[in-house]
Design a protein around this motif. Structure first.
Motif, PDB file in Angstrom:
ATOM      1  N   MET A 188     -18.704 -14.772 -14.647  1.00 45.39           N
ATOM      2  CA  MET A 188     -17.833 -13.653 -14.336  1.00 45.39           C
ATOM      3  C   MET A 188     -18.574 -12.345 -14.605  1.00 45.39           C
ATOM      4  O   MET A 188     -19.607 -12.315 -15.297  1.00 45.39           O
ATOM      5  CB  MET A 188     -16.554 -13.709 -15.178  1.00 45.39           C
ATOM      6  N   TYR A 189     -18.042 -11.261 -14.024  1.00 44.28           N
ATOM      7  CA  TYR A 189     -18.643  -9.948 -14.200  1.00 44.28           C
ATOM      8  C   TYR A 189     -17.649  -9.020 -14.883  1.00 44.28           C
ATOM      9  O   TYR A 189     -16.439  -9.098 -14.655  1.00 44.28           O
ATOM     10  CB  TYR A 189     -19.045  -9.357 -12.849  1.00 44.28           C
ATOM     11  N   GLN A 190     -18.190  -8.158 -15.724  1.00 43.44           N
ATOM     12  CA  GLN A 190     -17.379  -7.141 -16.373  1.00 43.44           C
ATOM     13  C   GLN A 190     -18.210  -5.875 -16.554  1.00 43.44           C
ATOM     14  O   GLN A 190     -19.447  -5.922 -16.528  1.00 43.44           O
ATOM     15  CB  GLN A 190     -16.844  -7.625 -17.727  1.00 43.44           C
ATOM     16  N   VAL A 191     -17.532  -4.760 -16.706  1.00 43.70           N
ATOM     17  CA  VAL A 191     -18.197  -3.479 -16.916  1.00 43.70           C
ATOM     18  C   VAL A 191     -18.173  -3.173 -18.409  1.00 43.70           C
ATOM     19  O   VAL A 191     -17.099  -3.006 -18.997  1.00 43.70           O
ATOM     20  CB  VAL A 191     -17.506  -2.354 -16.133  1.00 43.70           C
ATOM     21  N   GLN A 192     -19.353  -3.107 -19.004  1.00 42.67           N
ATOM     22  CA  GLN A 192     -19.462  -2.845 -20.434  1.00 42.67           C
ATOM     23  C   GLN A 192     -20.012  -1.453 -20.702  1.00 42.67           C
ATOM     24  O   GLN A 192     -20.714  -0.869 -19.872  1.00 42.67           O
ATOM     25  CB  GLN A 192     -20.398  -3.860 -21.093  1.00 42.67           C
ATOM     26  N   MET A 193     -19.664  -0.929 -21.884  1.00 43.15           N
ATOM     27  CA  MET A 193     -20.306   0.277 -22.404  1.00 43.15           C
ATOM     28  C   MET A 193     -20.841  -0.063 -23.789  1.00 43.15           C
ATOM     29  O   MET A 193     -20.115  -0.565 -24.646  1.00 43.15           O
ATOM     30  CB  MET A 193     -19.346   1.463 -22.456  1.00 43.15           C
ATOM     31  N   ALA A 194     -22.133   0.187 -23.990  1.00 39.84           N
ATOM     32  CA  ALA A 194     -22.774  -0.094 -25.275  1.00 39.84           C
ATOM     33  C   ALA A 194     -22.872   1.146 -26.142  1.00 39.84           C
ATOM     34  O   ALA A 194     -23.269   1.064 -27.307  1.00 39.84           O
ATOM     35  CB  ALA A 194     -24.165  -0.674 -25.049  1.00 39.84           C
ATOM     36  N   GLU A 195     -22.535   2.296 -25.572  1.00 37.36           N
ATOM     37  CA  GLU A 195     -22.546   3.552 -26.313  1.00 37.36           C
ATOM     38  C   GLU A 195     -21.537   4.492 -25.668  1.00 37.36           C
ATOM     39  O   GLU A 195     -21.094   4.273 -24.541  1.00 37.36           O
ATOM     40  CB  GLU A 195     -23.947   4.187 -26.283  1.00 37.36           C
ATOM     41  N   TYR A 196     -21.165   5.538 -26.402  1.00 38.53           N
ATOM     42  CA  TYR A 196     -20.288   6.561 -25.845  1.00 38.53           C
ATOM     43  C   TYR A 196     -21.144   7.596 -25.114  1.00 38.53           C
ATOM     44  O   TYR A 196     -22.275   7.859 -25.498  1.00 38.53           O
ATOM     45  CB  TYR A 196     -19.479   7.236 -26.951  1.00 38.53           C
ATOM     46  N   GLY A 197     -20.559   8.173 -24.058  1.00 39.84           N
ATOM     47  CA  GLY A 197     -21.312   9.195 -23.354  1.00 39.84           C
ATOM     48  C   GLY A 197     -20.818   9.408 -21.942  1.00 39.84           C
ATOM     49  O   GLY A 197     -19.646   9.186 -21.624  1.00 39.84           O
ATOM     50  N   ALA A 198     -21.724   9.851 -21.074  1.00 43.76           N
ATOM     51  CA  ALA A 198     -21.419  10.153 -19.683  1.00 43.76           C
ATOM     52  C   ALA A 198     -21.071   8.870 -18.927  1.00 43.76           C
ATOM     53  O   ALA A 198     -21.284   7.758 -19.430  1.00 43.76           O
ATOM     54  CB  ALA A 198     -22.626  10.841 -19.042  1.00 43.76           C
ATOM     55  N   PRO A 199     -20.535   8.986 -17.713  1.00 45.86           N
ATOM     56  CA  PRO A 199     -20.166   7.787 -16.951  1.00 45.86           C
ATOM     57  C   PRO A 199     -21.285   6.755 -16.823  1.00 45.86           C
ATOM     58  O   PRO A 199     -21.011   5.554 -16.718  1.00 45.86           O
ATOM     59  CB  PRO A 199     -19.769   8.359 -15.585  1.00 45.86           C
ATOM     60  N   ALA A 200     -22.531   7.201 -16.851  1.00 42.42           N
ATOM     61  CA  ALA A 200     -23.660   6.284 -16.672  1.00 42.42           C
ATOM     62  C   ALA A 200     -23.767   5.235 -17.772  1.00 42.42           C
ATOM     63  O   ALA A 200     -24.523   4.263 -17.626  1.00 42.42           O
ATOM     64  CB  ALA A 200     -24.966   7.074 -16.594  1.00 42.42           C
ATOM     65  N   VAL A 201     -23.007   5.376 -18.870  1.00 43.27           N
ATOM     66  CA  VAL A 201     -23.060   4.340 -19.918  1.00 43.27           C
ATOM     67  C   VAL A 201     -22.330   3.069 -19.480  1.00 43.27           C
ATOM     68  O   VAL A 201     -22.449   2.033 -20.143  1.00 43.27           O
ATOM     69  CB  VAL A 201     -22.478   4.843 -21.255  1.00 43.27           C
ATOM     70  N   VAL A 234     -22.222  -6.249 -16.032  1.00 42.15           N
ATOM     71  CA  VAL A 234     -22.996  -7.330 -16.643  1.00 42.15           C
ATOM     72  C   VAL A 234     -22.336  -8.658 -16.301  1.00 42.15           C
ATOM     73  O   VAL A 234     -21.125  -8.739 -16.059  1.00 42.15           O
ATOM     74  CB  VAL A 234     -23.100  -7.173 -18.176  1.00 42.15           C
ATOM     75  N   GLU A 235     -23.146  -9.712 -16.289  1.00 38.95           N
ATOM     76  CA  GLU A 235     -22.626 -11.056 -16.061  1.00 38.95           C
ATOM     77  C   GLU A 235     -22.502 -11.764 -17.401  1.00 38.95           C
ATOM     78  O   GLU A 235     -23.442 -11.748 -18.219  1.00 38.95           O
ATOM     79  CB  GLU A 235     -23.542 -11.849 -15.128  1.00 38.95           C
ATOM     80  N   VAL A 236     -21.373 -12.387 -17.637  1.00 39.93           N
ATOM     81  CA  VAL A 236     -21.105 -13.082 -18.890  1.00 39.93           C
ATOM     82  C   VAL A 236     -20.461 -14.425 -18.561  1.00 39.93           C
ATOM     83  O   VAL A 236     -19.995 -14.643 -17.438  1.00 39.93           O
ATOM     84  CB  VAL A 236     -20.157 -12.254 -19.794  1.00 39.93           C
TER      85      VAL A 236
END
Length: 327
Positions: A1-14, A18-20
Motif C-alpha cells: 500500500m501507499y501512504q503520504v508521510q512527513m518525517a519533519e515539519y515544514g513546507a509542503p515538500a516534506v 512511500v510504499e509500506v
C-alpha cells in the motif's frame, strides 16, 4: 500500500509518497480501500508545525488525514464478513488518512448512499458535520441577516446553502477573491464582500445593516471585523482560524463580547457526543442524496501530489473542498 508521510515539519515538500506493507484488520477492525481522502486547512497548519492551538503536533514520521471514503475490502475474524464490499466513509482517528488503504474499528464507517459521486461523502464527513452542527447552534430564524466568512471553503460553502435553507432573510458571503465570491453567489448568497479590500465590513453594513449571525472560519483581523457587525442579541460562531488565531480565543475577549450582548459559540462545542457526530454525518449524506446539499469539490489531486495540494491550499488558490485520490 501507499501512504503520504512527513518525517519533519515544514513546507509542503516534506510530504512524500512511500510504499509500506498492507495494513491488515485485526479483531474488531475492517480495512478500507480508499477512493478519496479529504484534506483540511488545519492539516496544512499541522504539517508546518503551527496548528492554531497550543501543544505538540503528531509524533514523526506521521501520516496526516482524518477522513476517507472507499470500499471495505477485508474484516477481522470476529467482524461480520457481510460488510466486505460496502461503500463507506469514515474518520481515521485523527491521522492516517493520506493512504490508499486504512484500517479502522468496524463500528466507525458510515454507509454511503447509492448514487453519490466519488468525493462527495468524504467532503461531507467533517465539513458537513461541522456545518450542520453550526446551523443548529445558530438557530437561524426567518428574520436573520447572516454573514459567512471563508464562504467558498469546505465548511463555508455548506453554511451558505444551509443558511438559505434555514430561511435566513439575507445571507452575505465574504471571501478573498472575485472567483470565490462568484461561487458563493451560485450557492445562494444574496450579497458578497471581498475581505481582502479595505473597508469591507463597512460595505457589508451599508447593505445589510446590523447582522444577527456570523459564521467565522478565518479569525484574526477579519474575524474581529465581522464581530463588529453584530448587534445585541447576535450570535458569533467561531469555527476556524485560517488566519492562525481564533476570534474570541481568550477569556478576556469572550467577556468583552458577552458585555455587548452577543452570544459567542465556539465551533468545537457544537457537536455534542460521538452519537451526535455520527448522526450529523448521516444527516449530511442523506441531504446530499436527496439533492438538498452539495459540497463544492474544487480540486482533486493524486495521492502522490499531496504536497502540491497543500501548497495550493496555503496559497488560497482553492475553492471548496480539496481531495486526494489514489492512482
Amino acid at each position: 500500500m501507499y501512504q503520504v508521510q512527513m518525517a519533519e515539519y515544514g513546507a509542503p515538500a516534506v510530504l512524500h509518497l512511500v510504499e509500506v506493507p498492507d495494513a491488515e484488520p485485526g479483531p474488531g477492525q475492517v480495512a478500507i480501500r480508499t477512493a478519496a481522502a479529504g484534506i483540511t486547512f488545519v492539516e496544512t497548519q499541522m504539517r508546518a508545525g503551527r496548528p492554531p492551538w497550543p501543544g505538540p503536533g503528531p509524533a514523526l514520521p506521521a501520516v496526516l488525514g482524518n477522513g476517507v471514503e472507499g470500499t471495505i475490502v477485508s474484516a477481522g475474524p470476529d467482524v461480520d464478513q457481510a460488510l466486505i464490499g460496502m461503500r463507506v466513509v469514515t474518520a481515521t482517528g485523527g491521522l492516517g488518512g493520506y493512504a490508499d488503504r486504512v484500517v479502522v474499528g468496524a463500528e466507525e464507517p458510515v454507509r454511503v448512499p447509492d448514487g453519490l459521486p466519488r468525493g462527495t461523502a468524504v467532503a461531507l464527513l467533517a465539513d458537513g458535520r461541522t456545518a450542520l452542527a453550526l446551523i443548529r447552534a445558530a438557530a437561524i430564524t426567518t428574520g436573520d441577516r447572516v454573514l459567512v466568512t471563508a464562504a467558498a471553503g469546505g465548511v463555508g460553502s455548506l453554511l451558505v446553502q444551509l443558511s438559505r435553507a434555514a430561511g435566513a432573510r439575507h445571507v452575505t458571503a465574504a471571501a478573498s477573491s472575485t472567483r470565490k465570491l462568484d461561487v458563493a453567489r451560485t450557492l445562494g448568497a444574496d450579497a458578497a464582500a471581498d475581505y481582502s479590500s479595505p473597508g469591507w465590513a463597512a460595505q457589508v453594513r451599508a447593505v445589510t445593516g446590523t447582522l444577527d449571525v456570523v459564521f467565522d472560519g478565518v479569525g484574526g483581523d477579519i474575524g474581529n471585523d465581522a464581530l463588529g457587525l453584530l448587534g445585541r442579541g447576535g450570535r458569533f460562531l467561531a469555527y476556524g482560524a485560517a488566519s492562525g488565531t481564533f476570534t474570541g480565543a481568550s477569556g478576556i475577549e469572550r467577556r468583552e463580547i458577552s458585555s455587548r450582548g452577543i452570544e459567542f459559540i465556539p465551533g468545537n462545542t457544537v457537536v455534542r457526543t460521538a452519537e451526535d457526530n455520527r448522526a450529523l454525518v448521516e444527516q449530511g449524506l442523506a441531504l446530499a442524496a436527496a439533492g438538498r446539499l452539495s459540497p463544492t469539490i474544487g480540486q482533486v489531486f493524486p495521492l502522490s501530489k499531496a504536497a502540491e495540494a497543500h501548497a495550493a491550499i496555503e496559497a488560497r488558490a482553492t475553492i471548496g473542498k480539496t481531495i486526494l485520490v489514489p492512482g
